[in-house]
Design a protein around this motif. Structure first.
Motif, PDB file in Angstrom:
ATOM      1  N   LEU A 177     101.164  92.175  10.292  1.00  0.00           N
ATOM      2  CA  LEU A 177     101.993  91.131  10.901  1.00  0.00           C
ATOM      3  C   LEU A 177     101.917  89.801  10.163  1.00  0.00           C
ATOM      4  CD1 LEU A 177     101.370  91.764  14.695  1.00  0.00           C
ATOM      5  CD2 LEU A 177     103.296  92.484  13.313  1.00  0.00           C
ATOM      6  N   PHE A 178     100.741  89.431   9.686  1.00  0.00           N
ATOM      7  CA  PHE A 178     100.567  88.107   9.095  1.00  0.00           C
ATOM      8  C   PHE A 178     101.027  88.053   7.643  1.00  0.00           C
ATOM      9  CE2 PHE A 178      98.123  84.393   7.596  1.00  0.00           C
ATOM     10  CZ  PHE A 178      98.482  83.489   8.580  1.00  0.00           C
ATOM     11  N   LEU A 179     100.959  89.181   6.937  1.00  0.00           N
ATOM     12  CA  LEU A 179     101.352  89.197   5.526  1.00  0.00           C
ATOM     13  C   LEU A 179     102.669  89.933   5.293  1.00  0.00           C
ATOM     14  CD1 LEU A 179      97.914  89.818   3.751  1.00  0.00           C
ATOM     15  CD2 LEU A 179      99.102  87.652   4.157  1.00  0.00           C
ATOM     16  N   LEU A 180     102.752  91.196   5.734  1.00  0.00           N
ATOM     17  CA  LEU A 180     103.933  92.004   5.422  1.00  0.00           C
ATOM     18  C   LEU A 180     105.163  91.567   6.207  1.00  0.00           C
ATOM     19  CD1 LEU A 180     102.401  95.596   5.211  1.00  0.00           C
ATOM     20  CD2 LEU A 180     102.826  93.971   3.356  1.00  0.00           C
ATOM     21  N   HIS A 181     104.966  91.208   7.495  1.00  0.00           N
ATOM     22  CA  HIS A 181     106.114  90.947   8.354  1.00  0.00           C
ATOM     23  C   HIS A 181     106.070  89.576   9.003  1.00  0.00           C
ATOM     24  CE1 HIS A 181     107.295  95.034   7.664  1.00  0.00           C
ATOM     25  NE2 HIS A 181     106.156  95.470   8.136  1.00  0.00           N
ATOM     26  N   SER A 182     105.422  88.638   8.355  1.00  0.00           N
ATOM     27  CA  SER A 182     105.428  87.275   8.850  1.00  0.00           C
ATOM     28  C   SER A 182     106.828  86.679   8.720  1.00  0.00           C
ATOM     29  CB  SER A 182     104.441  86.408   8.052  1.00  0.00           C
ATOM     30  OG  SER A 182     104.625  85.035   8.340  1.00  0.00           O
ATOM     31  N   PRO A 183     107.277  85.900   9.706  1.00  0.00           N
ATOM     32  CA  PRO A 183     108.591  85.253   9.585  1.00  0.00           C
ATOM     33  C   PRO A 183     108.638  84.210   8.477  1.00  0.00           C
ATOM     34  CG  PRO A 183     107.444  84.504  11.550  1.00  0.00           C
ATOM     35  CD  PRO A 183     106.646  85.650  11.010  1.00  0.00           C
ATOM     36  N   LEU A 184     107.466  83.853   7.921  1.00  0.00           N
ATOM     37  CA  LEU A 184     107.437  82.910   6.807  1.00  0.00           C
ATOM     38  C   LEU A 184     107.426  83.614   5.461  1.00  0.00           C
ATOM     39  CD1 LEU A 184     104.835  80.295   8.114  1.00  0.00           C
ATOM     40  CD2 LEU A 184     107.298  80.407   8.496  1.00  0.00           C
ATOM     41  N   ALA A 185     107.272  84.945   5.467  1.00  0.00           N
ATOM     42  CA  ALA A 185     107.208  85.707   4.222  1.00  0.00           C
ATOM     43  C   ALA A 185     108.595  86.217   3.852  1.00  0.00           C
ATOM     44  CB  ALA A 185     106.238  86.877   4.369  1.00  0.00           C
ATOM     45  N   THR A 186     108.780  86.466   2.588  1.00  0.00           N
ATOM     46  CA  THR A 186     110.037  87.031   2.098  1.00  0.00           C
ATOM     47  C   THR A 186     109.745  88.209   1.189  1.00  0.00           C
ATOM     48  OG1 THR A 186     110.052  85.482   0.220  1.00  0.00           O
ATOM     49  CG2 THR A 186     111.251  84.810   2.217  1.00  0.00           C
ATOM     50  N   ASP A 187     110.712  89.089   1.089  1.00  0.00           N
ATOM     51  CA  ASP A 187     110.642  90.242   0.188  1.00  0.00           C
ATOM     52  C   ASP A 187     109.361  91.059   0.357  1.00  0.00           C
ATOM     53  OD1 ASP A 187     113.083  89.515  -0.955  1.00  0.00           O
ATOM     54  OD2 ASP A 187     112.097  88.167  -2.383  1.00  0.00           O
ATOM     55  N   VAL A 193     107.958  99.313   5.318  1.00  0.00           N
ATOM     56  CA  VAL A 193     108.741  99.960   6.381  1.00  0.00           C
ATOM     57  C   VAL A 193     107.931 101.033   7.098  1.00  0.00           C
ATOM     58  CG1 VAL A 193     110.916  99.512   5.195  1.00  0.00           C
ATOM     59  CG2 VAL A 193     109.749 101.682   4.812  1.00  0.00           C
ATOM     60  N   LEU A 194     106.809 101.458   6.500  1.00  0.00           N
ATOM     61  CA  LEU A 194     105.981 102.490   7.117  1.00  0.00           C
ATOM     62  C   LEU A 194     105.022 101.920   8.155  1.00  0.00           C
ATOM     63  CD1 LEU A 194     105.076 104.562   3.907  1.00  0.00           C
ATOM     64  CD2 LEU A 194     106.915 104.989   5.564  1.00  0.00           C
ATOM     65  N   SER A 195     104.855 100.625   8.201  1.00  0.00           N
ATOM     66  CA  SER A 195     103.900 100.032   9.134  1.00  0.00           C
ATOM     67  C   SER A 195     104.567  99.781  10.482  1.00  0.00           C
ATOM     68  CB  SER A 195     103.356  98.716   8.566  1.00  0.00           C
ATOM     69  OG  SER A 195     104.373  97.727   8.576  1.00  0.00           O
ATOM     70  N   PRO A 196     103.808  99.820  11.563  1.00  0.00           N
ATOM     71  CA  PRO A 196     104.398  99.621  12.893  1.00  0.00           C
ATOM     72  C   PRO A 196     104.980  98.232  13.079  1.00  0.00           C
ATOM     73  CG  PRO A 196     101.998  99.753  13.013  1.00  0.00           C
ATOM     74  CD  PRO A 196     102.374 100.172  11.641  1.00  0.00           C
ATOM     75  N   GLY A 197     104.454  97.237  12.358  1.00  0.00           N
ATOM     76  CA  GLY A 197     104.967  95.887  12.484  1.00  0.00           C
ATOM     77  C   GLY A 197     106.408  95.733  12.040  1.00  0.00           C
ATOM     78  N   ARG A 198     106.874  96.666  11.213  1.00  0.00           N
ATOM     79  CA  ARG A 198     108.262  96.597  10.754  1.00  0.00           C
ATOM     80  C   ARG A 198     109.237  96.871  11.885  1.00  0.00           C
ATOM     81  NH1 ARG A 198     112.706  96.359  10.455  1.00  0.00           N
ATOM     82  NH2 ARG A 198     114.202  96.715   8.762  1.00  0.00           N
ATOM     83  N   ALA A 220     113.043 102.087  17.338  1.00  0.00           N
ATOM     84  CA  ALA A 220     112.218 102.696  16.293  1.00  0.00           C
ATOM     85  C   ALA A 220     110.738 102.463  16.565  1.00  0.00           C
ATOM     86  CB  ALA A 220     112.604 102.122  14.926  1.00  0.00           C
ATOM     87  N   GLY A 221     110.409 101.292  17.149  1.00  0.00           N
ATOM     88  CA  GLY A 221     109.018 101.017  17.503  1.00  0.00           C
ATOM     89  C   GLY A 221     108.503 101.958  18.575  1.00  0.00           C
ATOM     90  N   VAL A 222     109.358 102.273  19.544  1.00  0.00           N
ATOM     91  CA  VAL A 222     108.978 103.226  20.589  1.00  0.00           C
ATOM     92  C   VAL A 222     108.770 104.612  19.979  1.00  0.00           C
ATOM     93  CG1 VAL A 222     109.752 104.400  22.688  1.00  0.00           C
ATOM     94  CG2 VAL A 222     110.108 101.937  22.436  1.00  0.00           C
ATOM     95  N   ALA A 223     109.663 105.012  19.069  1.00  0.00           N
ATOM     96  CA  ALA A 223     109.510 106.305  18.394  1.00  0.00           C
ATOM     97  C   ALA A 223     108.217 106.338  17.579  1.00  0.00           C
ATOM     98  CB  ALA A 223     110.725 106.568  17.501  1.00  0.00           C
ATOM     99  N   TYR A 224     107.908 105.231  16.918  1.00  0.00           N
ATOM    100  CA  TYR A 224     106.665 105.132  16.143  1.00  0.00           C
ATOM    101  C   TYR A 224     105.460 105.288  17.077  1.00  0.00           C
ATOM    102  CZ  TYR A 224     103.948 103.458  12.100  1.00  0.00           C
ATOM    103  OH  TYR A 224     103.090 103.356  11.031  1.00  0.00           O
ATOM    104  N   LEU A 225     105.537 104.642  18.247  1.00  0.00           N
ATOM    105  CA  LEU A 225     104.466 104.757  19.240  1.00  0.00           C
ATOM    106  C   LEU A 225     104.273 106.198  19.671  1.00  0.00           C
ATOM    107  CD1 LEU A 225     102.510 103.875  21.473  1.00  0.00           C
ATOM    108  CD2 LEU A 225     104.491 103.187  22.833  1.00  0.00           C
ATOM    109  N   LEU A 226     105.338 106.912  19.918  1.00  0.00           N
ATOM    110  CA  LEU A 226     105.226 108.313  20.339  1.00  0.00           C
ATOM    111  C   LEU A 226     104.581 109.160  19.247  1.00  0.00           C
ATOM    112  CD1 LEU A 226     108.686 108.782  22.120  1.00  0.00           C
ATOM    113  CD2 LEU A 226     106.438 108.429  23.181  1.00  0.00           C
TER     114      LEU A 226
END
Length: 242
Positions: A177-187, A193-198, A220-226
């Motif tokens: 969440l803090f590195l791969l999918h932070s709203p301040l991060a780009t690219d 895409v394989l991580s749940p945070g995506r 997709a997050g719910v499917a990932y949870l299952l």
């Protein structure tokens, strides 16, 4: 049904025997969001999520992600502690005739409750500083991601001991969440895409910043949870029966 209730009651008692974990369910979200909500500078930054980008106050861009991260970390550590502390007892219960799937359902229900408490605490503290655009969707997406990491913590507890597992359950969500999918991060890298945070993580940030729910990411997050639940059931069931 009585077996599930018995196992669930035992799980709740196991949580109660770890007061530091019970305290973390509320204290960690309050610390992450509450303290940083006070000390973050009043600066403008560009925040981005897939398909959307805008300029926003630093607190509005960062605090929702930190709220979700706090709930996720607590749920992951709860799943780890629960598995490490109950595997031996579950083995004896399985030998006495209680099915391992019944034990897993009870543990998963207790983890969901812990994740819900942490998610509500994070959302309430967040609202004191920044009210999400879609608070109900934000809470739901945070809960989905927290339960996902709670079950991931259960898997980690099968493989590692408590100390090593805590490091894993602190660093994995932080990187996610803090590195791969932070709203301040780009690219972010393609593998992100394989991580749940995506999925549920992006849905939570989207709900905090925009007025239109990202239902596809949340679905997709719910499917990932299952999928994680299936893996956790197999891993914990194998450890109990071994």
């Amino acid at each position: 049904m009585s077996g599930t209730r018995t196992a669930l009651a035992a799980t709740v008692k196991e949580f109660a025997r770890t007061p530091i974990l019970v305290a973390l369910l509320v204290v960690l979200p309050a610390y992450f969001v509450g303290l940083l909500g006070v000390v973050l500078p009043d600066a403008q930054v560009v925040v981005s999520i897939p398909g959307w980008s805008a300029q926003s106050a630093l607190s509005e861009g960062v605090l929702p992600m930190l709220g979700t991260l706090a709930a996720v970390m607590v749920a992951g550590i709860a799943g780890l502690f629960l598995t490490v502390d109950t595997l031996d007892a579950d083995g004896w219960l399985a030998l006495s005739g209680l099915p391992s799937r019944t034990l897993f359902v009870a543990r998963a229900a207790a983890l969901t409750g812990a994740a819900a408490l942490a998610s509500v605490a994070a959302t309430v503290v967040l609202a004191l500083h920044v009210v999400p655009e879609q608070p109900v969707v934000f809470l739901g997406a945070t809960l989905v991601l927290a339960v996902t990491y709670g079950l991931t913590g259960a898997i980690v507890g099968v493989v590692f001991d408590r100390l090593a597992g805590v490091y894993v359950m602190l660093f994995a969500p932080a990187v996610d969440l803090f590195l791969l999918h932070s709203p301040l991060a780009t690219d972010p890298p393609d593998a992100a895409v394989l991580s749940p945070g995506r999925w549920a993580g992006v849905a939570a940030i989207d709900a905090a910043l925009t007025a239109t729910p990202n239902w596809s990411a949340l679905g997709a997050g719910v499917a990932y949870l299952l999928g994680v639940a299936v893996v956790a059931a197999v891993a914990v069931g194998y450890a109990v029966d071994a």
